[in-house]
Design a protein around this motif. Structure first.
Motif, PDB file in Angstrom:
ATOM      1  N   VAL A   1      41.491 -77.121  36.848  1.00 55.87           N
ATOM      2  CA  VAL A   1      42.001 -76.503  35.617  1.00 55.87           C
ATOM      3  C   VAL A   1      41.333 -75.148  35.414  1.00 55.87           C
ATOM      4  O   VAL A   1      42.003 -74.139  35.140  1.00 55.87           O
ATOM      5  N   GLY A   2      40.022 -75.099  35.586  1.00 58.87           N
ATOM      6  CA  GLY A   2      39.310 -73.837  35.426  1.00 58.87           C
ATOM      7  C   GLY A   2      39.780 -72.795  36.427  1.00 58.87           C
ATOM      8  O   GLY A   2      40.043 -71.640  36.071  1.00 58.87           O
ATOM      9  N   ALA A   3      39.946 -73.222  37.663  1.00 59.64           N
ATOM     10  CA  ALA A   3      40.323 -72.282  38.719  1.00 59.64           C
ATOM     11  C   ALA A   3      41.725 -71.743  38.473  1.00 59.64           C
ATOM     12  O   ALA A   3      41.963 -70.531  38.539  1.00 59.64           O
ATOM     13  N   TYR A   4      42.665 -72.624  38.162  1.00 59.75           N
ATOM     14  CA  TYR A   4      44.032 -72.176  37.937  1.00 59.75           C
ATOM     15  C   TYR A   4      44.144 -71.376  36.645  1.00 59.75           C
ATOM     16  O   TYR A   4      44.979 -70.472  36.538  1.00 59.75           O
ATOM     17  N   CYS A   5      43.315 -71.724  35.686  1.00 54.93           N
ATOM     18  CA  CYS A   5      43.339 -70.961  34.438  1.00 54.93           C
ATOM     19  C   CYS A   5      43.011 -69.504  34.727  1.00 54.93           C
ATOM     20  O   CYS A   5      43.723 -68.580  34.312  1.00 54.93           O
ATOM     21  N   TYR A   6      41.946 -69.289  35.478  1.00 54.03           N
ATOM     22  CA  TYR A   6      41.584 -67.906  35.796  1.00 54.03           C
ATOM     23  C   TYR A   6      42.617 -67.286  36.724  1.00 54.03           C
ATOM     24  O   TYR A   6      43.039 -66.144  36.521  1.00 54.03           O
ATOM     25  N   ALA A   7      43.049 -68.055  37.744  1.00 48.68           N
ATOM     26  CA  ALA A   7      43.978 -67.506  38.727  1.00 48.68           C
ATOM     27  C   ALA A   7      45.284 -67.074  38.060  1.00 48.68           C
ATOM     28  O   ALA A   7      45.760 -65.959  38.270  1.00 48.68           O
ATOM     29  N   LEU A   8      45.839 -67.928  37.216  1.00 53.03           N
ATOM     30  CA  LEU A   8      47.131 -67.624  36.610  1.00 53.03           C
ATOM     31  C   LEU A   8      47.009 -66.496  35.588  1.00 53.03           C
ATOM     32  O   LEU A   8      47.743 -65.504  35.649  1.00 53.03           O
TER      33      LEU A   8
END
Lengths: 300, 571, 467
Positions: C174-181
C-alpha cells in the motif's frame, strides 16, 4: 443449467484435490497445534515424484497401461513424500515441540522455502509438462465429464473411506485422537506419542502425494513453485472447515473448489482467488472457528 | 447497631432475576441477591454451582440470558452492568475482579502489572498517546503518580521487594496477592475476588484475610468473593449467599447460613444414604422414604464435602426457610431434598408413613431383621400420639433421648449416645456410610420406640465406638430439663425459631424434649441450659446468645410474629 | 593402577560405543538421504530439443550428497556431540565466577552499532571508491535497513501485541503503490507522500484489522495471509490503475527537500550544486541515510510507545487478553492501534522502497516477503529491537553475500550460480537458527518501568500471544 452442473463438476474435481491436501494440514494441526506450512510443498514434491516416476516408466517400458502407471506413480510419490514429511517433522518440528508457538511456524515456513528452492535447484525452474495420460471425455446429458475428473473423484472418495476407517476404527486412529485431546495423558497411558505424530505426518503426506499425482494428471504440468498456491488454498479450506476437523477439511476443500469454479464461470477468472480468500475472511468473521471446528471456549 | 449499619449498607450491587443459559444448560436460574456497600459478601456453593458464572455475568465476560445487575456508584449513579461491555464495567462502573486461575501478565514485571491496571487514567494523561509521544502534557507527572499508587499497593500486598521481578516468577501466594493489588490499582468500588484463598497455605490465607479486611476498612471498596475456604468466609465475610445448581439456597450472615440444613445437605454433597442420615438427624422419614423411591445416581458426592463437615456436629441453629427457592430437577439438589422433606412432613400424617417405612426397609438394608422385629414392640409401647402429630417428633435420635429424659433411666444412655452420635455421623458420613448397621439403626429409631431402639443400640455402639464412649458421659453429666411438658399447652407450641440461635431443627429437638413455649426457656436455670446444650450439642451458645432473655421478651409479646420481622433484625 | 586401567577401559568402551553409534547413525542418515534425493537429485527432468521431458541421470551427484549426509551425521555424533557435552560439563563444573558486569561490547552494543551505521557509507566509499561502494551501500546497507524497518514495524504487531500477522507485506505494498501512483500521476514530492503513504497504510491496517479482531491465533494468521494475497491479486488484476504485473515505472526520485536533486538533467543536480564529479552513488548514500533515519524514527517511536500506556497495554494483551479486559482496557482499540501503527511503518518503508527502486510491481509483495519479515522478527527475539536488527543483518546480509561469492565458481565449475542457492540456504538457516535458539537471538525483555533496578525479564516468562 448444464453450464452450472458442468461448473459444479469442475468444482468437485478441484475441491477433491484441495480436500486431500487440507486433510494433511488439519491432521497436523489437530495433533500438534501447528500450521505445517511446508505441506503445500510436500504436495509439490509429490507431484514431482509422480512426474519423475512417470518419465522413468515411459522410458523403461515405452507403453504402460494408464491404471498401472497411475498406481505406481501414486505409490512412489507417497513413499517419497512420506519420507520427506517424516524427516521434516523429525528435524524441524520435533526439537521445538512444547517450545514457544511461533518457533515451529517459522521452521515450517523455512522448510517450505527450502523445499521449493531445493526442487528449483535440482529440477530447474521451468514448467514440466507431460503428455496427457487420459483424454477420454464422456458426454452425459450435454455435460462433458472427462475421465480424469472421474478418476479424481473416485480416487479421492476411496481414499477418504480408507482414511475414515483408519482414523475412526483402528487403534492407530484412537491413538491419534487421544494425542489430539491431550498429548501428556496419552503418553501416560502408554501411547507412543512420537510415533503417533510421525504416523500422522506420514498419513498427511501420503494424501498430499495422491493429490499431487492427481494434480499432475489433471493439469499435465507442474513447476517448483506449485506448492504455494494450492497449499494456501488447501490451508484456507482447512481453516474454512474448522481447522482440526477432518470432515471440515473435506467440506472446506469442496467449498473452495466450488467457489473458484463458479466465480471463474460467472464472474471473473482473475478474481477467483480473491473470491476464495474473501469468503474465507467473511466466514471466519461470522464463525470464528470455521464451519465445523470446535468453538474455542474462552474460559475465564 | 442495626441503624448504624443500615446507614452505610445501601446495596452497591443488586442482582435481580439473573439467569444464564449455555445451550440447554441452566447455569444460573433466577438468582437475586444484594451486596451492600462496605461489606464483604461471600458467594459460596459446591463446585459447579455457578458462582464463577455469576462473576462473569457481573464483570461482563458473559452476557446473562435474563436479569438485571445494578451497580450503584458512590455518587448514587446507577449502572446496568448487563448492558455494558466488560472493559467498560471496570472503567466506568469501577468493578474490578480477579480470576480463579491467576491471570497475571507473567512476562511483565510486578510493577508493570500494576501500571497496566492504571491504563485508562494514564491514557487520558498522555492525551491518548499523541501528547505523550511528543513529550507534551501531564504524562510525566501522571506516570510518577501511578508508580506511587502501585508502590502503595505493593506495600499492602507485601510485594515491594519484588517490584522489578517478572510476575511469573512469584510464588503462588504472592501471585494471588499481586492479582488483588492489580485489581485495586483500578481504584474499584466493588472488588470481585474469585477464590482468592485457593491454594494458599494457612499463613498466606491469614495474611490474605488481613489484606481483605484492610481493603474493606480503608479503601472504601466493597468486596464480593467466591471462596471455598470456610475459614476465610466465616472470618471475614459479613454476608453469605449460597448457591447450588445455579439457584440461591440460602442468604444471610455467616452463622445462620452455616447452620442451614439445606446448605449442609448441598455442601456435604451427600450421597442418598448420607442425606438420609442428615434427615434422620433432622428427623423425617417421609423424605428418607422418598429418597429410596427416587435414588439419585447422577449426583455423587461433591469434592468439597469436607468443607463444612465441622459445622454439622458443631451447631444447628437458625435457618431461613423464607428465602426464595426454585426447584431444579427433582432429586438433583440436596438442598431441595431437605426442602421437600420439610414440605412433606408438614402435609403427610406420620402414621401413614410408618407402614411404608417398614415395607421399604427390607429393600434398603440387609439388616432387616432387627427393624422388623422391633416393629411390634414399637406399636405396643408407643403411647405418645400427641407427639406424633408434630413433625418434630419424627426425629428418631431425639426419640431415644426423649425416652431418657422422661424416664430418667440411665440405661438408654447408649441410645442417647446413638442419638447424639447421629450428628457427628454426618461429619463422619463418608467412612461410616458403608456400614449397614448405621442404617437399620436409623430406620428403627425412626420407627420411634425406645424399645425398638434397644436392639439396635449395641449395633450402633459397635459401629461408632467413639461416639458411644463419649456420649454416655455427656448423658450422665447432663441431667434432664426441669420444666418439660408432655404436650404444648392448648395444643399449640410457640414458634421457638423466633429466638435467635434456634432453627427449625433445634425447635423440633426442643419439642421432643418437651420444650414448647418461650416461658419454658425463659425459666431455664443453669442446669437446664447445660442439659439443653448437651442435647443440642451446643457449647455455651445458649448463654452467649442469651436465649432466656430473648424468650422472656417473646413470651411477653406472647405472639407469634412473622419470622420475617426477626430476619430484618438480624445481622 | 588397577583402577586406572578399568577407568581407561571404560573410557575406551564408551568411545567405541560412541563410534559404533555414530557409524550406525551415519548409515541411517545416508539411507534417508538416498531416499530423499534418489528421485529429485539422481534423476533430473530436462527438456530435449523437441520440447519433450527427458530424464537426465546424475548418480554421481546423488552419491556425493548421500556421502555428505552420512559422513556429516557420523561426524556430528562421533565428534561434535561429545565435544559439546564435554564443554557443557566443563562449564557446569567451573566455579561460578560470572561477574555482573557485562563486557564492554555488550553494554555498548547499541551505541557502537549506531556509530557504525552512520559511518558505514564513509567507510565503504573510502575502501572501495565511489563506484565500487554503490553495490555495498545499495544491496547491503539499504536492503538490510529496509528489512530492519519492516521487521520493527511488524514487531509492534507480532512482538508486542502478540497478533500473528502473515500479511504484513500488504501494508508495504500500500505504501509503495501510494507513492508510485500519486508520485507519477501528480508529481507530488516524496516528503508529502511519505506521511500520506503511512497514513494510507495505517488506514488499511484499521480496515483489515477491524473484521479480524475477534479471531485468534492461527485463524488470525490465515485471514491476514488472505488479506495480503487479496491486495496482491488486486494489484495484479486492477490493470487500469496499477498496470497489472508490469507494474509502475518512472517513479520520481527523492530530492533533498527541494534544495538539490539527484537527476543528472536537473539544474540543481547535486554534482552541479556542489561541483563534484557526476555519480549515481550520491543518491544511494542519500537514500541510505534516509532509511537509516526512518529506522531510527521507528525505533524511537517504538521505545517511546512501550513506556506509554498503550504500549504496556499491547504487551499486556500479548500476555493475557482476558486479564486486560478485566482491567478496563479496551482491547479492540488497543489491537487496532497496534495494527495501525505497525501498518504505518510498513507504509513508510513501502514508499521509501518505491522511491529507491523507481519501479514497483506486485512481484515485490508476495507472501514470501511477509514470511521473511516475520522470520526476522521471530529469529531476532520478539519485541527486541536489537535482536531484530541483528537477525535482519544476518539473514538478509548472509544471503546477499552469496552473490559476492564468485570464487565458488572455481570450486563447482563455471556454470555454478551461488544466487540460485540463496533462498534454499535462507530457508534452511531459518530452521537451523530456530532450532538452535527457539526464542530468537535476544530472548529477554526489557521492562518499561522499574522501582529500584532494571532487570531483564527472561523469555521463560513472556508469552507469545494467542491472537
Amino acid at each position: 443449467m448444464e453450464y452450472f452442473v458442468q461448473q459444479l463438476i469442475n468444482g468437485l474435481t478441484l475441491g477433491s484435490i484441495y480436500g486431500l491436501i487440507a486433510i494433511g494440514y488439519t491432521m497436523v494441526y489437530g495433533i500438534i497445534g501447528m500450521i505445517n506450512f511446508a505441506h503445500g510443498d510436500i504436495f509439490m514434491v509429490g507431484a514431482f515424484g509422480a512426474l519423475i516416476t512417470f518419465l522413468v516408466l515411459v522410458g523403461l517400458f515405452y507403453s504402460v497401461p494408464v491404471v498401472v502407471a497411475l498406481l505406481v506413480m501414486m505409490i512412489v510419490a507417497m513413499l517419497l513424500t512420506s519420507l520427506y514429511n517424516w524427516t521434516i517433522e523429525k528435524v524441524a518440528y520435533r526439537p521445538l515441540r512444547g517450545s514457544f508457538r511461533l518457533a515451529p511456524l517459522i521452521t515450517a515456513i523455512g522448510m517450505s522455502i527450502a523445499l521449493s528452492n531445493f526442487v528449483q535447484v535440482t529440477q530447474g525452474p521451468r514448467n514440466k509438462p507431460i503428455p496427457p495420460m487420459i483424454s477420454k471425455v464422456y458426454d452425459v446429458f450435454g455435460i462433458s465429464i472427462s475421465a480424469k475428473q472421474i478418476v479424481i473423484v473416485v480416487v479421492t472418495t476411496a481414499l477418504l473411506v480408507i482414511f475414515w476407517y483408519l482414523v475412526n476404527k483402528t487403534s492407530l486412529g484412537r491413538a491419534q485422537r487421544a494425542c489430539e485431546q491431550d498429548r501428556k495423558m496419552a503418553a501416560l497411558l502408554g501411547i507412543d506419542v512420537d510415533k503417533t505424530i510421525s504416523i500422522t505426518f506420514i498419513m498427511g503426506a501420503s494424501l498430499a502425494a495422491v493429490a499431487g499425482t492427481l494434480y499432475l494428471m489433471y493439469y499435465g504440468v507442474v513447476v517448483f513453485s506449485d506448492g504455494f498456491v494450492p497449499g494456501v488454498k488447501a490451508f484456507t479450506a482447512a481453516v474454512l472447515g474448522g481447522i482440526g476437523s477432518i470432515p471440515g477439511a473435506v467440506l472446506g476443500g469442496l467449498l473452495i473448489g466450488f467457489i473458484e469454479s463458479m466465480w471463474s464461470a460467472y464472474f471473473s477468472i482473475d478474481y477467483k482467488d480473491v473470491a476464495a480468500f474473501s469468503i474465507l475472511a467473511i466466514v471466519l468473521i461470522f464463525l470464528p472457528s470455521g464451519l465445523m471446528g470446535r468453538p474455542e471456549v474462552e474460559k475465564v | 447497631m442495626d441503624e448504624a449499619a443500615h446507614s452505610m449498607n445501601d446495596p452497591i450491587l443488586k442482582v435481580e432475576h439473573l439467569s444464564m443459559k449455555f445451550g440447554g444448560l441452566v447455569a444460573i436460574g433466577d438468582l437475586s441477591f444484594e451486596a451492600r456497600r462496605g461489606e464483604i459478601t461471600a458467594l459460596i456453593g459446591p463446585n459447579g454451582a455457578g458462582k464463577t458464572t455469576v462473576f462473569n455475568c457481573i464483570t461482563g465476560f458473559y452476557k446473562p440470558s435474563e436479569g438485571m445487575i445494578t451497580l450503584t456508584r458512590k455518587g448514587g449513579e446507577q449502572l446496568l452492568l448487563e448492558r455494558m461491555p466488560d472493559f467498560r464495567i471496570t472503567a466506568k462502573a469501577k468493578v474490578a475482579r480477579t480470576f480463579q486461575n491467576i491471570r497475571l501478565f507473567s512476562g511483565m514485571t510486578v510493577l508493570e502489572n500494576l501500571l497496566v491496571a492504571q491504563h485508562n487514567k494514564l491514557m487520558l494523561a498522555s492525551g491518548f498517546t499523541v501528547l505523550g509521544l511528543l513529550g507534551l502534557g501531564t504524562y510525566k507527572a501522571a506516570s510518577a503518580e501511578s508508580i506511587e499508587l502501585a508502590k502503595f499497593w505493593l506495600e499492602k500486598a507485601n510485594l515491594v521487594d519484588r517490584a522489578d521481578d517478572p510476575a511469573g516468577d512469584l510464588s503462588y501466594g504472592a501471585q494471588r496477592r499481586l492479582e488483588i493489588a492489580r485489581a485495586m490499582c483500578t481504584e474499584p468500588e466493588l472488588l470481585c475476588l474469585d477464590e482468592p484463598a485457593a491454594g494458599l497455605n494457612p499463613r498466606e490465607s491469614a495474611a490474605l484475610n488481613l489484606m481483605l479486611n484492610d481493603i474493606k476498612e480503608n479503601s472504601g471498596a466493597s468486596i464480593l468473593l467466591i471462596e471455598h475456604d470456610m475459614s476465610v468466609v466465616m472470618q471475614i465475610s459479613d454476608h453469605v449467599v449460597v448457591l447450588e445448581y445455579g439457584r440461591k439456597i440460602s442468604d444471610g450472615d455467616p452463622i445462620s447460613v452455616k447452620a442451614d440444613p439445606r446448605v449442609i445437605a448441598a455442601y456435604l454433597g451427600v450421597d442418598d444414604e448420607e442425606v438420609e442420615e442428615v434427615l434422620v438427624e433432622v428427623g423425617d422419614e417421609q423424605v428418607i422414604e422418598q429418597l429410596d423411591a427416587e435414588p439419585d445416581r447422577a449426583h455423587g458426592p461433591s469434592d468439597s464435602s469436607s468443607m463444612m463437615a465441622g459445622s454439622v456436629s458443631d451447631t444447628i441453629s437458625h435457618s431461613d426457610d423464607y428465602g426464595e427457592r426454585i426447584t431444579v430437577s427433582r432429586s438433583a439438589s440436596k438442598a431441595d431434598q431437605v426442602d421437600r422433606r420439610a414440605a412433606k412432613a408438614a402435609s403427610t400424617p406420620p402414621v401413614t408413613a410408618e407402614p411404608v417405612k417398614v415395607a421399604k426397609a427390607p429393600g434398603k438394608a440387609k439388616t432387616v431383621k432387627p427393624a422388623a422385629s422391633a416393629k411390634p414392640a414399637t406399636n405396643v409401647s408407643r403411647p405418645t400420639a400427641a407427639e406424633k402429630t408434630r413433625p418434630a417428633t419424627k426425629a428418631a435420635p431425639a426419640y431415644g433421648l426423649t425416652g431418657t429424659v422422661t424416664s430418667g433411666k440411665p440405661a438408654p444412655a447408649a441410645k442417647s449416645g446413638k442419638a447424639a452420635a447421629a450428628k457427628p455421623s454426618v461429619a463422619q458420613a463418608a467412612p461410616a456410610k458403608p456400614k449397614a448397621s448405621a442404617k437399620p439403626a436409623a430406620a428403627k429409631s425412626v420407627a420411634g420406640k425406645p424399645a425398638a431402639a434397644k436392639p439396635a443400640a449395641p449395633k450402633a455402639a459397635a459401629a461408632k465406638p467413639k461416639a458411644d464412649a463419649k456420649k454416655p458421659a455427656a448423658a450422665k453429666k447432663a441431667p434432664a430439663l426441669s420444666n418439660t411438658l408432655k404436650a404444648p399447652r392448648g395444643g399449640k407450641a410457640d414458634r421457638l425459631i423466633l429466638i435467635k440461635g434456634i432453627g427449625p431443627v433445634n425447635e423440633k429437638k426442643l419439642n421432643q424434649h418437651g420444650i414448647y413455649h418461650f416461658d419454658q426457656i425463659a425459666a431455664w436455670k443453669k442446669a437446664d441450659i447445660e442439659a439443653a446444650e448437651a442435647y443440642l450439642a451446643f457449647d455455651g451458645r445458649i448463654e452467649r446468645e442469651d436465649w432466656m432473655r430473648q424468650a422472656k421478651e417473646l413470651a411477653k409479646q406472647g405472639a407469634t410474629k412473622p419470622a420475617a420481622a426477626k430476619r430484618g433484625g438480624r445481622k | 593402577m588397577a583402577v586406572n586401567t578399568t577407568g581407561s577401559e571404560k573410557a575406551a568402551n564408551a568411545t567405541s560405543n560412541v563410534f559404533n553409534n555414530a557409524i550406525r547413525e551415519g548409515l541411517y542418515a545416508g539411507l534417508i538421504a538416498f531416499g530423499l534425493f534418489v528421485l529429485l537429485v539422481g534423476l533430473k527432468t530436462d527438456q530435449n530439443i523437441r520440447n519433450e521431458l527427458v530424464i537426465v541421470q546424475r548418480w554421481g551427484l546423488l552419491a556425493i550428497m548421500v556421502a555428505i549426509a552420512a559422513v556429516g551425521r557420523f561426524a556430528y555424533i562421533a565428534y561434535l556431540v561429545p565435544e559439546i557435552e564435554r564443554r557443557r560439563r566443563a562449564k557446569a563444573a567451573a566455579p561460578v565466577a560470572v561477574s555482573d558486569e557485562e563486557s564492554f561490547l555488550k553494554r555498548n552494543l547499541n551505541t557502537i552499532g549506531l556509530v557504525f551505521l552512520f559511518l558505514f557509507p564513509v567507510i565503504v566509499v573510502m575502501t572501495s571508491g565511489l563506484q565500487g561502494s554503490l553495490k555495498w551501500i545499495d544491496n547491503f546497507g539499504i536492503q538490510i535497513l529496509i528489512y530492519v524497518m519492516l521487521a520493527w514495524g511488524l514487531n509492534i504487531v507480532v512482538g508486542l501485541a502478540g497478533l500473528l500477522d502473515l500479511g504484513y507485506v500488504a501494508f508495504y505494498a500500500v505504501g509503495a503503490y501510494c507513492y508510485a501512483l500519486l508520485g507519477t500521476e501528480f508529481g507530488w514530492s516524496f516528503w508529502i507522500l511519505l506521511p500520506a503513504a503511512g497514513a494510507m497504510a495505517a488506514m488499511w491496517g484499521i480496515i483489515l484489522g477491524f473484521p479480524v479482531l475477534r479471531l485468534r491465533g492461527d485463524y488470525l494468521a490465515i485471514v491476514t495471509l488472505a488479506f495480503g494475497e487479496i491486495i496482491r491479486l488486486v494489484l495484479i488484476n486492477w490493470r487500469e490503475v496499477t498496470n497489472g504485473v508490469s507494474g509502475i515505472s518512472g517513479i520520481p526520485k527523492v530530492s533533498f527537500f527541494g534544495l538539490f536533486t539527484f537527476n543528472v538533467s536537473d539544474p540543481n543536480y547535486i554534482a552541479k550544486v556542489f561541483d563534484i564529479p557526476t555519480s549515481g552513488v550520491y543518491y544511494k548514500i542519500f537514500l541510505y541515510y534516509l532509511i537509516l533515519l526512518l529506522c531510527l524514527l521507528t525505533a524511537f517511536v517504538t521505545m517511546r510507545l512501550r513506556r506509554m500506556p498503550v504500549g504496556r497495554a499491547w504487551e499486556a494483551l500479548r500476555e493475557d487478553e482476558i486479564a486486560c479486559r478485566s482491567l478496563g482496557i479496551n482491547t479492540t482499540n488497543t489491537k487496532l492501534t497496534a495494527f495501525a501503527i505497525g501498518a504505518m511503518f510498513g507504509g513508510f518503508a513501502g514508499s521509501f522502497f518505491a522511491a529507491r527502486q523507481g519501479f514497483v510491481s506486485p512481484e515485490s509483495f508476495i507472501f514470501l516477503e511477509s514470511a521473511v519479515i516475520l522470520a526476522i522478527v521471530v529469529l531476532g527475539g520478539m519485541g527486541s529491537l536489537t535482536g531484530i536488527a541483528i537477525a535482519a543483518a544476518v539473514m538478509i546480509g548472509g544471503t546477499e553475500i552469496l552473490r559476492e561469492m564468485q570464487f565458488l565458481k572455481l570450486v563447482f565449475g563455471p556454470s555454478f550460480t551461488p544466487e540460485l542457492y540463496r533462498m534454499l540456504l535462507f530457508g534452511l538457516a531459518m530452521v537451523v537458527v530456530m532450532v538452535w535458539k527457539p526464542r530468537g537471538f535476544v530472548g529477554s525483555r526489557e521492562p518499561t518501568a522499574f522501582l529500584y533496578k532494571r532487570k531483564a525479564v527472561s523469555s521463560a516468562f513472556t508469552k507469545e500471544g494467542h491472537g
